[in-house]
Design an enzyme around this catalytic site. Structure first.
Site, PDB file in Angstrom:
ATOM      1  N   GLU A  88       7.280   0.760  11.637  1.00 16.97           N
ATOM      2  CA  GLU A  88       5.988   0.741  10.959  1.00 16.97           C
ATOM      3  C   GLU A  88       4.872   0.739  11.988  1.00 16.97           C
ATOM      4  OE1 GLU A  88       5.673   0.856   7.680  1.00 16.97           O
ATOM      5  OE2 GLU A  88       7.835   0.719   7.389  1.00 16.97           O
ATOM      6  N   GLY A  89       3.680   1.093  11.532  1.00 15.90           N
ATOM      7  CA  GLY A  89       2.508   0.928  12.382  1.00 15.90           C
ATOM      8  C   GLY A  89       2.020   2.197  13.043  1.00 15.90           C
ATOM      9  N   SER A 141      -2.724  -2.890   6.004  1.00 14.71           N
ATOM     10  CA  SER A 141      -4.030  -3.322   6.513  1.00 14.71           C
ATOM     11  C   SER A 141      -5.160  -2.431   6.023  1.00 14.71           C
ATOM     12  CB  SER A 141      -3.984  -3.370   8.032  1.00 14.71           C
ATOM     13  OG  SER A 141      -3.686  -2.087   8.532  1.00 14.71           O
ATOM     14  N   LYS A 189      12.086   3.029   5.577  1.00 11.11           N
ATOM     15  CA  LYS A 189      12.154   4.468   5.338  1.00 11.11           C
ATOM     16  C   LYS A 189      13.523   4.852   4.761  1.00 11.11           C
ATOM     17  CE  LYS A 189       8.200   5.025   7.879  1.00 11.11           C
ATOM     18  NZ  LYS A 189       7.643   3.678   7.952  1.00 11.11           N
ATOM     19  N   ARG A 232       0.856  -1.191   0.000  1.00 12.72           N
ATOM     20  CA  ARG A 232       0.000   0.000   0.000  1.00 12.72           C
ATOM     21  C   ARG A 232       0.890   1.238   0.000  1.00 12.72           C
ATOM     22  NH1 ARG A 232      -2.746   0.494   4.992  1.00 12.72           N
ATOM     23  NH2 ARG A 232      -1.326   2.208   5.356  1.00 12.72           N
ATOM     24  N   LYS A 242      12.163  10.312  11.057  1.00 19.06           N
ATOM     25  CA  LYS A 242      11.566   8.975  11.112  1.00 19.06           C
ATOM     26  C   LYS A 242      12.601   7.890  11.408  1.00 19.06           C
ATOM     27  CE  LYS A 242       7.948   9.922   7.722  1.00 19.06           C
ATOM     28  NZ  LYS A 242       7.138   9.325   6.638  1.00 19.06           N
ATOM     29  N   ARG A 244      -7.771   7.517   4.967  1.00 22.13           N
ATOM     30  CA  ARG A 244      -7.796   7.668   6.429  1.00 22.13           C
ATOM     31  C   ARG A 244      -7.826   9.151   6.749  1.00 22.13           C
ATOM     32  NH1 ARG A 244      -2.583   4.426   8.002  1.00 22.13           N
ATOM     33  NH2 ARG A 244      -2.015   5.409   6.034  1.00 22.13           N
ATOM     34  N   ASN A 257       4.267   0.750   1.899  1.00 20.76           N
ATOM     35  CA  ASN A 257       4.233  -0.351   2.867  1.00 20.76           C
ATOM     36  C   ASN A 257       4.310  -1.677   2.138  1.00 20.76           C
ATOM     37  OD1 ASN A 257       3.644   1.041   5.522  1.00 20.76           O
ATOM     38  ND2 ASN A 257       2.043   1.887   4.226  1.00 20.76           N
ATOM     39  N   GLU A 289       4.788   7.279   2.343  1.00 22.12           N
ATOM     40  CA  GLU A 289       5.641   6.083   2.428  1.00 22.12           C
ATOM     41  C   GLU A 289       5.023   4.986   1.586  1.00 22.12           C
ATOM     42  OE1 GLU A 289       5.493   3.584   5.826  1.00 22.12           O
ATOM     43  OE2 GLU A 289       3.370   3.915   6.160  1.00 22.12           O
TER      44      GLU A 289
END
Ligand code: ADP
Ligand code: MG
Ligand code: MG
Length: 480
Positions: A376-377, A154, A315, A125, A372, A456, A149, A147
């Site tokens: 992740e997450g 998810s 990253k 994604r 950064k 989002r 993924n 970024e």
């Protein structure tokens, strides 16, 4: 005026209708359990946090992001096969970051032993924010990549349902927004189908009709239904069984078959190992989880992702790709220019002249930057004044574990966000994610598709995104 102004009564009713739809259609998550609810029977759900109205997003930018996905899928694959790129980025990182070192050591060991499975599956994604110069017209905003993924991307299922929720509300609720927007502004979203199709394509490529797909999950995952929808779609549309197992389950129950290194568990062979966990240090509390990851990587099962995919999803690699000329190692000039058009400024924090310049930049302009780590997450980035505090704590060598990025500034919009039945009003910004599915065996591409999207939305007052991390809600784009 968008979203439309309605009476308190009408609004309350719309929210009730929306929550019922969400609960009835599996747009749900497990609620956060308070400490005294020790006995978890798994019998309670709440609706996933959602935006009551779709949020406006420029159609041209939505289409641009979608068109970038296939080149990105190929690019990630080519990078994953570039041992020099991985060595260049990971040799330094692995000395500073124990987690990255754990992954890198598995990569090195399996490369040395010989890779059993030459095919790899990507369910990616790519995430973008809109950016407009301060004071500029919001209509001129362009996407900038946050970024990409390559592991555990998810919300494909819940975003598919959120698109359906907004389409339902528009069709059925009088006064929702029908006098302002039309159905063709709410693009179809087939992210669940696309992810299931990716898994099914890899499963077929594996070639054992009795084999299964295994999804590696976190114990106690709250976002379990986003995962369950993939399991159910895979069975209903492709006749393929999927089991959800933790790394600890793999460690205690899985073995490799002596003949072809097939991954065997509970009497069946695993065709595809799909990771929805394993992206952060918390997923490896003991050596057992690391052993499980190594076993999977050594096995003949098709990995989604391989450790190499995970490493190039870091990253650091994103920052290296932004160095002039780097993209051209993998794609033609025209494609490279197209991809670069969505890059925000990215800077190394190493001891090179560029790295030292970036360090100076951070000291002067921390307000315009994000720092950064390789995580992740959500919830791991450092902003503003905290960048200065963090830089003070780090030696020049330790700075290598981070990258710097220009802060992307999205023009704020208005929306209503619904979380556990409560309404949050205010200014919001939205992050667009485009899913990509990709299967290749060696250099041969078998599947390369853009597959659905995620929007989002979060309050402008929070810097971080992330639905699971509690910052954002799931939304859908209203193309304008
Ligand atoms: P993670 O892998 O943890 O999701 P991200 O790079 O996506 O890391 O950062 C997490 C969140 O931080 C994003 O969802 C976004 O809201 C915010 N963010 C990250 N980079 C930027 C940026 N350059 N400008 C503005 N916000 C950013
Ligand atoms: Mg990420
Ligand atoms: Mg992210």
């Amino acid at each position: 005026m968008y979203p439309p102004q309605t009476t308190e009564k009408a609004l309350t009713e719309t929210i009730r209708v929306a929550i019922d739809w969400a609960l009835a259609h599996g747009l749900v998550v497990r609620p956060m359990l308070s400490e005294n609810q020790v006995e978890n029977t798994n019998a309670t759900v709440t609706h996933a946090p959602f935006a009551l109205y779709p949020t406006p997003f420029p159609r041209s930018q939505f289409e641009h992001a979608t068109h970038l996905q296939q080149p990105w899928n190929s690019l990630i694959h080519r990078m994953s096969r570039d041992d020099d790129l991985i060595a260049e980025t990971m040799e330094t990182l692995s000395k500073l970051d124990e987690f990255m070192n754990g992954l890198y050591q598995i990569y090195l060991q399996v490369n040395k032993e010989g890779v059993a499975q030459t095919a790899s599956l990507g369910i990616h994604r790519n995430d973008y924010l809109l950016h407009a110069k301060s004071g500029a017209d919001a209509k001129t905003a362009k996407i900038q990549q946050v970024e990409f993924n390559t592991i555990a991307a998810s919300f494909g299922s819940l975003s598919t349902r959120t698109t359906q929720l907004h389409r339902f509300l528009l069709a059925s609720v009088k006064g929702y927004a029908g006098d302002q927007i039309s159905m063709d502004q709410l693009p179809q979203n087939k992210a669940i189908q696309s992810i299931a199709h990716g898994l099914a394509t890899a499963w077929k490529h594996y070639g054992n009709p009795n084999a299964r797909v295994v999804m590696i999950v976190q114990p106690g995952e709250r976002n379990a239904f986003d995962q369950r929808w993939i399991e159910y779609t895979l069975l209903e549309e492709h006749g393929i069984l999927l089991s959800r197992l933790s790394l600890s389950d793999i460690n205690s129950r899985a073995t490799l078959s002596p003949d072809n290194k097939g991954l065997l568990i509970d009497g069946y062979e695993v065709a595809v190992t799909y990771f929805r966990a394993g992206y952060g240090p918390e997923d490896y509390p003991t050596q057992k989880e690391w052993d499980a990851r190594l076993l999977i990587e050594q096995s003949f099962s098709i990995k989604c992702p391989t450790v190499a995919y995970q490493l190039v999803g870091s990253k650091k690699v994103q920052q290296v790709l932004a160095v002039p000329g780097r993209l051209e190692r993998y794609v033609d000039t025209e494609t490279a220019d197209k991809m670069r058009s969505s890059f925000a400024g990215l800077y190394p924090l190493d001891e090179s002249p560029e790295g030292m310049a970036a360090y100076e930049l951070a000291l002067k302009h921390s307000e315009d930057l994000v720092m950064k780590p390789q995580r992740e997450g959500g919830g791991n980035n450092i902003y503003g004044n905290d960048i200065l505090l963090q830089l003070k704590k780090l030696s020049p060598t330790e700075r290598n574990a981070y990258i710097l990025m220009d802060l992307i500034k999205s023009p704020p919009l208005d929306n209503l966000m619904i979380r556990e039945g409560r309404t949050i009003t205010g200014q919001v910004v939205s992050e667009l994610g485009i899913y990509g599915t990709f299967l290749a065996d060696g250099d041969r591409e078998i599947l390369n598709e853009a597959g659905g999207h995620l929007l989002r939305t979060k309050a402008t007052t929070t810097l971080e995104g992330g639905v699971a991390a509690g910052f954002a809600v799931i939304d859908s784009p209203l193309l304008v």
